[in-house]
Enzyme design. Structure first.
Site, PDB file in Angstrom:
ATOM      1  N   ASN A 179      13.734  10.804  -4.358  1.00  0.00           N
ATOM      2  CA  ASN A 179      13.619  10.142  -5.660  1.00  0.00           C
ATOM      3  C   ASN A 179      12.934  11.335  -6.794  1.00  0.00           C
ATOM      4  O   ASN A 179      13.110  12.527  -6.761  1.00  0.00           O
ATOM      5  CB  ASN A 179      11.925   9.494  -5.332  1.00  0.00           C
ATOM      6  N   ASP A 229      10.779   5.530   1.507  1.00  0.00           N
ATOM      7  CA  ASP A 229      10.259   4.324   2.687  1.00  0.00           C
ATOM      8  C   ASP A 229      11.007   4.293   3.123  1.00  0.00           C
ATOM      9  O   ASP A 229      10.572   3.791   4.605  1.00  0.00           O
ATOM     10  CB  ASP A 229      10.364   2.923   1.401  1.00  0.00           C
ATOM     11  N   LYS A 259      29.711  15.952   8.246  1.00  0.00           N
ATOM     12  CA  LYS A 259      29.789  15.072   6.767  1.00  0.00           C
ATOM     13  C   LYS A 259      30.897  14.133   6.216  1.00  0.00           C
ATOM     14  O   LYS A 259      31.700  13.904   7.163  1.00  0.00           O
ATOM     15  CB  LYS A 259      30.726  16.520   5.324  1.00  0.00           C
ATOM     16  N   PRO A 277       6.893   6.384   7.715  1.00  0.00           N
ATOM     17  CA  PRO A 277       5.412   5.940   8.533  1.00  0.00           C
ATOM     18  C   PRO A 277       5.469   5.586   7.125  1.00  0.00           C
ATOM     19  O   PRO A 277       5.053   6.562   6.137  1.00  0.00           O
ATOM     20  CB  PRO A 277       5.141   6.890   9.348  1.00  0.00           C
ATOM     21  N   ILE A 314       2.164   7.410   5.684  1.00  0.00           N
ATOM     22  CA  ILE A 314       1.313   8.485   6.328  1.00  0.00           C
ATOM     23  C   ILE A 314      -0.402   8.175   5.290  1.00  0.00           C
ATOM     24  O   ILE A 314      -0.988   8.385   6.580  1.00  0.00           O
ATOM     25  CB  ILE A 314       2.012   9.965   5.209  1.00  0.00           C
ATOM     26  N   PHE A 362      -2.339   7.023  -4.792  1.00  0.00           N
ATOM     27  CA  PHE A 362      -1.365   6.798  -5.193  1.00  0.00           C
ATOM     28  C   PHE A 362      -1.132   5.610  -5.853  1.00  0.00           C
ATOM     29  O   PHE A 362      -0.421   5.233  -4.871  1.00  0.00           O
ATOM     30  CB  PHE A 362      -0.754   7.889  -6.294  1.00  0.00           C
TER      31      PHE A 362
HETATM   32  N1  CTP Z   1       2.540   6.944   0.769  1.00  0.00           N
HETATM   33  C1  CTP Z   1       2.429   7.643   2.280  1.00  0.00           C
HETATM   34  N2  CTP Z   1       3.346   7.092   2.810  1.00  0.00           N
HETATM   35  C2  CTP Z   1       4.668   6.281   2.672  1.00  0.00           C
HETATM   36  C3  CTP Z   1       4.683   5.308   1.560  1.00  0.00           C
HETATM   37  C4  CTP Z   1       3.474   5.886   0.187  1.00  0.00           C
HETATM   38  O1  CTP Z   1       1.940   8.141   2.690  1.00  0.00           O
HETATM   39  N3  CTP Z   1       5.767   5.961   3.603  1.00  0.00           N
HETATM   40  C5  CTP Z   1       2.002   6.643  -0.329  1.00  0.00           C
HETATM   41  C6  CTP Z   1       1.443   7.724  -1.262  1.00  0.00           C
HETATM   42  O2  CTP Z   1       1.576   8.638  -1.295  1.00  0.00           O
HETATM   43  C7  CTP Z   1       0.647   6.677  -2.544  1.00  0.00           C
HETATM   44  C8  CTP Z   1       0.324   5.466  -1.949  1.00  0.00           C
HETATM   45  O3  CTP Z   1       1.431   5.657  -0.216  1.00  0.00           O
HETATM   46  O4  CTP Z   1      -0.753   7.302  -2.709  1.00  0.00           O
HETATM   47  C9  CTP Z   1       1.399   4.737  -2.556  1.00  0.00           C
HETATM   48  O5  CTP Z   1       2.303   4.711  -3.068  1.00  0.00           O
HETATM   49  P1  CTP Z   1       3.481   3.891  -3.186  1.00  0.00           P
HETATM   50  O6  CTP Z   1       5.260   4.674  -2.928  1.00  0.00           O
HETATM   51  O7  CTP Z   1       3.251   3.078  -4.893  1.00  0.00           O
HETATM   52  O8  CTP Z   1       3.687   2.649  -2.472  1.00  0.00           O
HETATM   53  P2  CTP Z   1       4.205   2.256  -0.783  1.00  0.00           P
HETATM   54  O9  CTP Z   1       3.151   2.137   0.288  1.00  0.00           O
HETATM   55  O10 CTP Z   1       5.707   2.934  -0.861  1.00  0.00           O
HETATM   56  O11 CTP Z   1       4.296   0.373  -1.419  1.00  0.00           O
HETATM   57  P3  CTP Z   1       5.940  -0.373  -2.334  1.00  0.00           P
HETATM   58  O12 CTP Z   1       6.672   0.673  -2.782  1.00  0.00           O
HETATM   59  O13 CTP Z   1       5.343  -1.459  -1.719  1.00  0.00           O
HETATM   60  O14 CTP Z   1       4.871  -0.307  -3.730  1.00  0.00           O
END
Ligand code: CTP
Length: 411
Positions: free
Chosen positions: A220, A289, A299, A315, A317, A333
Site C-alpha cells: 500500500n 490485511d 515468476k 493476523p 497485530i 490508528f
Molecule cells: N492493524 C494491525 N494489524 C492488521 C491490520 C491493522 O495491527 N492486520 C492495526 C494498524 O496498525 C492500526 C489499526 O490496526 O493501528 C487499524 O488499522 P486499519 O487498517 O485502519 O484497520 P483494519 O483493522 O485493517 O480494518 P479495516 O481495513 O476493515 O478498516
C-alpha cells in the site's frame, strides 16, 4: 532505590543518554568498572576514554567488555580516527564524566591543555562535565588543587565528591572517589526529565509487503512518515523506542532501535517479542490485511488473459497484542476514507485499545501533514492538527503520557 542502588528517577533519566566516561590515573579507577555497568544497565550508551596512567590501574579490555565499545586511548591513533575521530567523539556525548579525576588532570584541564585525547575532548566538547576527583587527602587539601577546583566550578563543571574516609595510601581524610551509584546519580541529576522518561515504546510503521511471486508483491501507499515522526519525538521526550518498520525510504531516527521487517507475519513476530517488555505499543503500520495463500516459487508468466490470486487474512497485530493478559498500553490508528470518527470509535472498541487516532487516509499517505481525531474511553475525543506530522506526534505523545498516568494505580 533499585538493586543497583540507583534511584528510580536516575534510572529513568539515564535511559538513551550518551555518556563519555573519561578515566585518569588513580587507584579508584577500578570503581569505573561498576560505574560503567550501572550506567549501561540504566540504558545509557557509554564510551570510555582512558589516559595512559589509567591503563596502569585497570585494563582497557575490562572497560571495553563492560561498555560494549572499543576504548579510546590515543589522540593520534590512525585506526580510531578512521572510525570515530576525536572531534566527532567530542560532539557525541550528552555528558562527560571524568572519574577518577586526578590532581594532575584537574591542573591540566585548568590550563586548557590538549596534550592527550581526554583533555582535547574536553576542550572540543560543549557537553556538560561532571568531575569525580580522587586523590590523597593532602593533595586534595593543597591550595593549588582547591584553586583549580574553584576555577573549574566557575567554568560550569559539576564536581561530584570527593568523599572522606580511609584511603588506599593509609591516610584518612577527604579525597576518596564517590561510590559509583552516587556518581551515576550525579550524572542523572543533570538531565531534564522528559514527558516519557523511562518508558519503552514499541512503534510499528510503514507498509507490509506480501509476496505474489519472487518479483511481485501486494502493498500500500504508506510512507512511514507518521510512525517515524512519533519515534523521533518519543526519544526527545525521554523514551526508549523500538521501531518495527516495513519497507520505507526514511533514515532510522537517532537513538531509535529499528527492526526491519517485510511481511505482516514478520511484523507480528517482532511486535510480540518487543511488546513483552514495553510500556506502550503504537500500531501506526498500514498492515496488509491479506496475503497470497499460494505464493509462487517462480515468476508467474502471463499466459492466460485473467489471473486469480487466492488471498487469506493476515493476523491482526494490534488486536493480537491487545488480547494478551499482560499487555502494554495499546494505541492504534484508523485510516478511514469515510465516517472517520464513527468507524474510529468502533475500531477502538473492537480491537480493545486504550487510545486511537482516526484520520482521513486519502489526505495522509505520503503527506508531511496530518489532521487526526484522538478517541479514548466512552466519550474522550480531541482534534489534533492539521499540522506537520512531527508537531502532531508531540500532541499524540502528550495524550499517550496522560493515558499512561491514568492507568497507574495511584493516578
Ligand atoms: N492493524 C494491525 N494489524 C492488521 C491490520 C491493522 O495491527 N492486520 C492495526 C494498524 O496498525 C492500526 C489499526 O490496526 O493501528 C487499524 O488499522 P486499519 O487498517 O485502519 O484497520 P483494519 O483493522 O485493517 O480494518 P479495516 O481495513 O476493515 O478498516
Amino acid at each position: 532505590m533499585n538493586d543497583d542502588g540507583l534511584t528510580a528517577a536516575s534510572l529513568a533519566t539515564l535511559a538513551n543518554k550518551r555518556i563519555l566516561l573519561g578515566m585518569t590515573g588513580g587507584i579508584a579507577a577500578y570503581k569505573c568498572a561498576e560505574l560503567t555497568r550501572l550506567l549501561t544497565r540504566a540504558g545509557a550508551d557509554v564510551r570510555v576514554v582512558m589516559t595512559t596512567a589509567a591503563t596502569e590501574f585497570i585494563t582497557p579490555l575490562t572497560m571495553q567488555a563492560l561498555s560494549g565499545h572499543r576504548v579510546h586511548l590515543d589522540l593520534l591513533d590512525v585506526d580510531a580516527e578512521a572510525g570515530m575521530g576525536h572531534i566527532e567523539l567530542a560532539r557525541w556525548p550528552d555528558l562527560i564524566v571524568v572519574a577518577p579525576a586526578s590532581a594532575d588532570f584537574l591542573a591540566r584541564m585548568v590550563g586548557g591543555q590538549a596534550g592527550d585525547l581526554l583533555t582535547t575532548l574536553l576542550l572540543a566538547s560543549r557537553a556538560p562535565v561532571v568531575l569525580a576527583p580522587a586523590m590523597n587527602q593532602a593533595m586534595w587539601l593543597n591550595p593549588a588543587t582547591q584553586d583549580n577546583l574553584l576555577k573549574l566550578r566557575d567554568r560550569g563543571c559539576h564536581i561530584a565528591g570527593p568523599a572522606s574516609g580511609s584511603q588506599a595510601c593509609g591516610d584518612t581524610g577527604p579525597g576518596r572517589m564517590l561510590e559509583p551509584a552516587d556518581i551515576a546519580d550525579a550524572c542523572a541529576g543533570l538531565f531534564v526529565p522528559g514527558l516519557l522518561n523511562g518508558l519503552h515504546l514499541t512503534i510499528t510503521a510503514g507498509p507490509t509487503r506480501e509476496a505474489i511471486d519472487p518479483v511481485r508483491f501486494i502493498s500500500n501507499h504508506s510512507s512511514g512518515k507518521m510512525g517515524y515522526a512519533l519515534a523521533t519525538e518519543a526519544v526527545q521526550a525521554g523514551a526508549r523506542v523500538t521501531l518495527i518498520s516495513g519497507p520505507v525510504n526514511l533514515p532510522v531516527p537517532d537513538r531509535v532501535h529499528c527492526i526491519a521487517v517485510t511481511t505482516a507475519q514478520e511484523m507480528l513476530d517482532a511486535s510480540l517479542l518487543s511488546a513483552d517488555n514495553s510500556d506502550v505499543f503504537i500500531g501506526v503500520a498500514a498492515v496488509a490485511d491479506y496475503r497470497v495463500s499460494d505464493t509462487s516459487d517462480h515468476k508467474i508468466k502471463k499466459t492466460a488473459d485473467t489471473l486469480q490470486l487466492n488471498l487469506v487474512r493476515n493476523p491482526d497485530i494490534i488486536g493480537t497484542l491487545a488480547a494478551l493478559e499482560k499487555r502494554p498500553l495499546m494505541v492504534g490508528f484508523a485510516a478511514e476514507t469515510q465516517h472517520i470518527e464513527q468507524f474510529g470509535r468502533e475500531k477502538l472498541q473492537r480491537k480493545n485499545l486504550d487510545l486511537l487516532f482516526a484520520n482521513d487516509a486519502t489526505a495522509t499517505f505520503n503527506s508531511d501533514d496530518i489532521c487526526a481525531t484522538a478517541l479514548w474511553g466512552e466519550h474522550g475525543s480531541q482534534t489534533l492538527g492539521p499540522a506537520n506530522k512531527n508537531l502532531v506526534a508531540r500532541q499524540m505523545l502528550t495524550l499517550i503520557a496522560e493515558r499512561v498516568s491514568a492507568g497507574q494505580p495511584d493516578a
